[in-house]
Scaffold this active site. Structure first.
Site, PDB file in Angstrom:
ATOM      1  N   HIS A 150       5.666 -11.484  -6.512  1.00  0.00           N
ATOM      2  CA  HIS A 150       6.250 -11.433  -5.080  1.00  0.00           C
ATOM      3  C   HIS A 150       7.016 -12.493  -4.511  1.00  0.00           C
ATOM      4  CE1 HIS A 150       3.106  -8.306  -5.051  1.00  0.00           C
ATOM      5  NE2 HIS A 150       2.062  -9.189  -4.630  1.00  0.00           N
ATOM      6  N   ASP A 201       6.965  -3.948  -7.306  1.00  0.00           N
ATOM      7  CA  ASP A 201       6.093  -4.963  -6.765  1.00  0.00           C
ATOM      8  C   ASP A 201       6.290  -4.635  -5.241  1.00  0.00           C
ATOM      9  OD1 ASP A 201       6.432  -7.233  -5.182  1.00  0.00           O
ATOM     10  OD2 ASP A 201       6.826  -8.446  -6.825  1.00  0.00           O
ATOM     11  N   HIS A 202       5.193  -4.562  -4.756  1.00  0.00           N
ATOM     12  CA  HIS A 202       5.101  -3.929  -3.378  1.00  0.00           C
ATOM     13  C   HIS A 202       5.847  -4.671  -2.167  1.00  0.00           C
ATOM     14  CE1 HIS A 202       1.593  -6.438  -2.382  1.00  0.00           C
ATOM     15  NE2 HIS A 202       1.746  -6.146  -1.195  1.00  0.00           N
ATOM     16  N   LYS A 232      -5.139 -18.487  -0.702  1.00  0.00           N
ATOM     17  CA  LYS A 232      -5.958 -17.789  -0.343  1.00  0.00           C
ATOM     18  C   LYS A 232      -6.812 -18.793   0.679  1.00  0.00           C
ATOM     19  CE  LYS A 232      -5.865 -13.993  -3.040  1.00  0.00           C
ATOM     20  NZ  LYS A 232      -5.273 -12.744  -2.715  1.00  0.00           N
ATOM     21  N   LYS A 238       1.137  -3.691 -10.840  1.00  0.00           N
ATOM     22  CA  LYS A 238       0.839  -4.930 -11.518  1.00  0.00           C
ATOM     23  C   LYS A 238      -0.875  -4.947 -11.756  1.00  0.00           C
ATOM     24  CE  LYS A 238      -0.495  -8.477  -9.079  1.00  0.00           C
ATOM     25  NZ  LYS A 238      -0.806  -9.282  -8.009  1.00  0.00           N
ATOM     26  N   ASP A 270     -11.021  10.524 -19.194  1.00  0.00           N
ATOM     27  CA  ASP A 270     -11.272   8.819 -19.545  1.00  0.00           C
ATOM     28  C   ASP A 270      -9.917   8.899 -20.439  1.00  0.00           C
ATOM     29  OD1 ASP A 270     -11.819   7.059 -21.341  1.00  0.00           O
ATOM     30  OD2 ASP A 270     -13.593   7.892 -22.152  1.00  0.00           O
TER      31      ASP A 270
HETATM   32  C1  BG6 Z   1      -1.391  -8.579  -4.427  1.00  0.00           C
HETATM   33  C2  BG6 Z   1      -2.104  -9.621  -4.810  1.00  0.00           C
HETATM   34  O1  BG6 Z   1      -0.364  -8.351  -5.162  1.00  0.00           O
HETATM   35  O2  BG6 Z   1      -0.798  -8.940  -3.095  1.00  0.00           O
HETATM   36  C3  BG6 Z   1      -3.313 -10.116  -3.768  1.00  0.00           C
HETATM   37  O3  BG6 Z   1      -2.853  -9.420  -6.149  1.00  0.00           O
HETATM   38  C4  BG6 Z   1      -2.653 -10.134  -2.369  1.00  0.00           C
HETATM   39  O4  BG6 Z   1      -4.154 -11.097  -4.175  1.00  0.00           O
HETATM   40  C5  BG6 Z   1      -1.897  -9.018  -2.030  1.00  0.00           C
HETATM   41  O5  BG6 Z   1      -3.731 -10.410  -1.665  1.00  0.00           O
HETATM   42  C6  BG6 Z   1      -1.140  -9.492  -0.773  1.00  0.00           C
HETATM   43  O6  BG6 Z   1      -0.203  -8.307  -0.269  1.00  0.00           O
HETATM   44  P1  BG6 Z   1       0.245  -8.167   1.126  1.00  0.00           P
HETATM   45  O7  BG6 Z   1       1.039  -7.008   1.364  1.00  0.00           O
HETATM   46  O8  BG6 Z   1      -1.107  -8.193   1.922  1.00  0.00           O
HETATM   47  O9  BG6 Z   1       0.955  -9.394   1.849  1.00  0.00           O
END
Ligand code: BG6
Length: 483
Positions: A234, A171-172, A332, A142, A88
């Site tokens: 992003h 930031d993926h 979305k 994030k 925890d």
């Molecule tokens: C995330 C968002 O950072 O990125 C999500 O919080 C979003 O809302 C996602 O769906 C999108 O990532 P990707 O890699 O599917 O484009």
């Protein structure tokens, strides 16, 4: 940089761990990229033993690793690298138990995949248990705040225990192969860079369209909205990679120095600008891919004024980009899933074909990031045929499909790159503090301006390309969104 022997993962039973982090670690394991003794110590609140956690991890791998890459035997071997500690994060006692299982002197990477409200207590807990020494790195997922001041609070809490060089903000999008390819396209070729400026580029469009809705994360999403969820991070990173000057080197300092200059050059959007620079939307019911879906409010289960779509006209006020609009949009429940950078060049200065009735279109460079990964340059060509009147022209693509050009490369999850860089201690593809704060600064201004001007989200049907006002936003400038 130092190699590390252990990854300590907080939030290990969560969605991100199941969908992305464990499958990425599996990918690194399967490709032989993890050192022999490398271990992943997983923590979360649930009381599980190693066996139970490993079984649930294997279940997640079965579900989320692409089927042609999943191998049960490999998954089993991989799962033996995992151990589990129930913890925890708000209770410092738990960290002492944790400290008895990992030795920071062996090199440790810590990954916080938890709610941001747990960042500070977790860092305090790590600190009090001696888990923050010079061989320890911290990665954070994030949302890194909800505005500049909350982001600073998080950054301060982190900085109290981890110096910037050992802080890895994720930031993926930066881990995506096609996003990194943007840098290769720009800086490993000589053809584009001389044209990459306001003398030759008419405008830039960046679209991140998703078909998904709330995906069971209504609590977070409703408090964030599209601007903070997608644009702040992003999309602004994509803007930076498109707009930045050539870095001195492909290293963490040079690349991030150039990106932050772009963020600082973003023209603020004031309340007077909102009407022709910003459109927000919220999806109503509709159909996506032929399936009927609920509207946002119904899906969320309460009234809400949160935007699920935003379109912006932005400007990078510097020498290179003066006068070139950057149109950004994300939403979305849109018609299609597509992330794309579209660069429209200027028209030929004079068309020699016009007198014979042929129209020339401006050239376009389209960089598709997902789901397709390709780069297309649209050029004008003569339509074959014996036209007596003159010549007919048509736009045709010079097309590089990444899947064909690199047929034997496995399509990787963005987190594979990022986890490997974290282990290797290379922060080039992570977000530096000054970047994230400059991003927030711009976003806060946009939000303040739209609040002041009374902007409210316009409805759009699920499965559309957003509210019609978003179309008007570009049409006013004679620009069409590339759908
Ligand atoms: C995330 C968002 O950072 O990125 C999500 O919080 C979003 O809302 C996602 O769906 C999108 O990532 P990707 O890699 O599917 O484009």
């Amino acid at each position: 940089a130092d190699k590390i022997s252990t990854l300590l993962l907080f939030g290990a039973t969560g969605d991100l761990a199941h969908r992305m982090l464990l499958p990425s670690l599996y990918g690194l394991h399967a490709d032989g990229l993890l050192p022999e003794n490398f271990r992943v110590v997983c923590t979360a609140r649930s009381e599980l033993d190693d066996g139970q956690f490993r079984a649930s991890a294997v279940d997640a791998l079965k579900q989320y690793v692409p089927h042609n890459f999943y191998d049960p035997r490999t998954a089993l071997v991989f799962s033996r690298r995992l151990t589990y500690v129930a913890l925890d994060a708000t209770n410092t006692e738990g960290f002492k138990a944790l400290a008895s299982k990992v030795d920071p002197k062996d090199g440790l990477a810590i990954f916080l995949s938890t709610a941001p409200s747990l960042f500070k207590p977790t860092i305090d807990g790590l600190d009090s248990a001696g888990l923050t020494g010079p061989r320890v790195r911290l990665a954070l997922e994030k949302p890194l705040g909800s505005d500049l001041s909350s982001s600073r609070e998080i950054n301060d809490a982190v900085a109290a225990a981890f110096p910037e060089q050992r802080t890895f903000r994720i930031d993926h999008y930066l881990g995506k192969e096609t996003v990194q390819n943007l840098l290769a396209l720009r800086f490993a070729n000589s053809t584009f860079e001389p044209l990459w400026n306001s003398a030759h580029i008419d405008h830039v469009q960046i679209t991140v369209a998703e078909t998904v809705g709330l995906e069971d994360r209504g609590g977070y999403y409703d408090s964030a909205g599209a601007l903070r969820d997608m644009v702040q991070n992003h999309m602004l990173q994509l803007v930076a990679l498109v707009a930045m000057e050539p870095p001195a080197d492909f290293d963490a300092t040079s690349v991030r120095d150039e990106k932050v200059k772009v963020f600082r050059s973003l023209r603020p959007i004031r309340s007077d600008d909102v009407a022709d620079h910003v459109v927000t939307g919220q999806y109503g019911s509709g159909a996506v891919g032929g399936e009927p879906v609920k509207g946002y409010v119904e899906e969320l289960g309460k009234e809400s004024a949160t935007e699920t779509f935003v379109a912006l006209k932005a400007h990078v006020d510097n020498w290179r980009w003066a006068g070139v609009p950057f149109y950004l949009r994300t939403g979305k429940r849109m018609a299609d899933r597509k992330t794309e950078i579209y660069i429209q060049f200027k028209c030929v200065p004079h068309s020699i074909f016009a007198a014979r009735g042929a129209r020339t279109q401006p050239n376009k460079l389209i960089i598709s990031i997902q789901p397709e990964e390709n780069i297309r340059l649209l050029v004008m060509a003569k339509t074959p045929g014996l036209d007596r009147e003159g010549i007919r022209l048509r736009e045709v693509p010079l097309d590089v499909g990444m899947a064909n050009a690199f047929a034997d490369a496995r399509r990787r999850i963005a987190y594979e790159r990022l986890l490997l860089d974290l282990m290797d201690g290379d922060p080039t593809l992570f977000v530096r503090r000054d970047e994230v704060e400059a991003q927030w600064q711009w976003i806060d201004q946009v939000r303040a301006a739209w609040t002041e001007s009374g902007l409210t989200p316009k409805p759009y049907g699920a499965g559309s390309w957003g509210p019609s006002a978003a179309i008007a936003l570009t049409e006013r400038d004679g620009v069409h969104w590339h759908d």
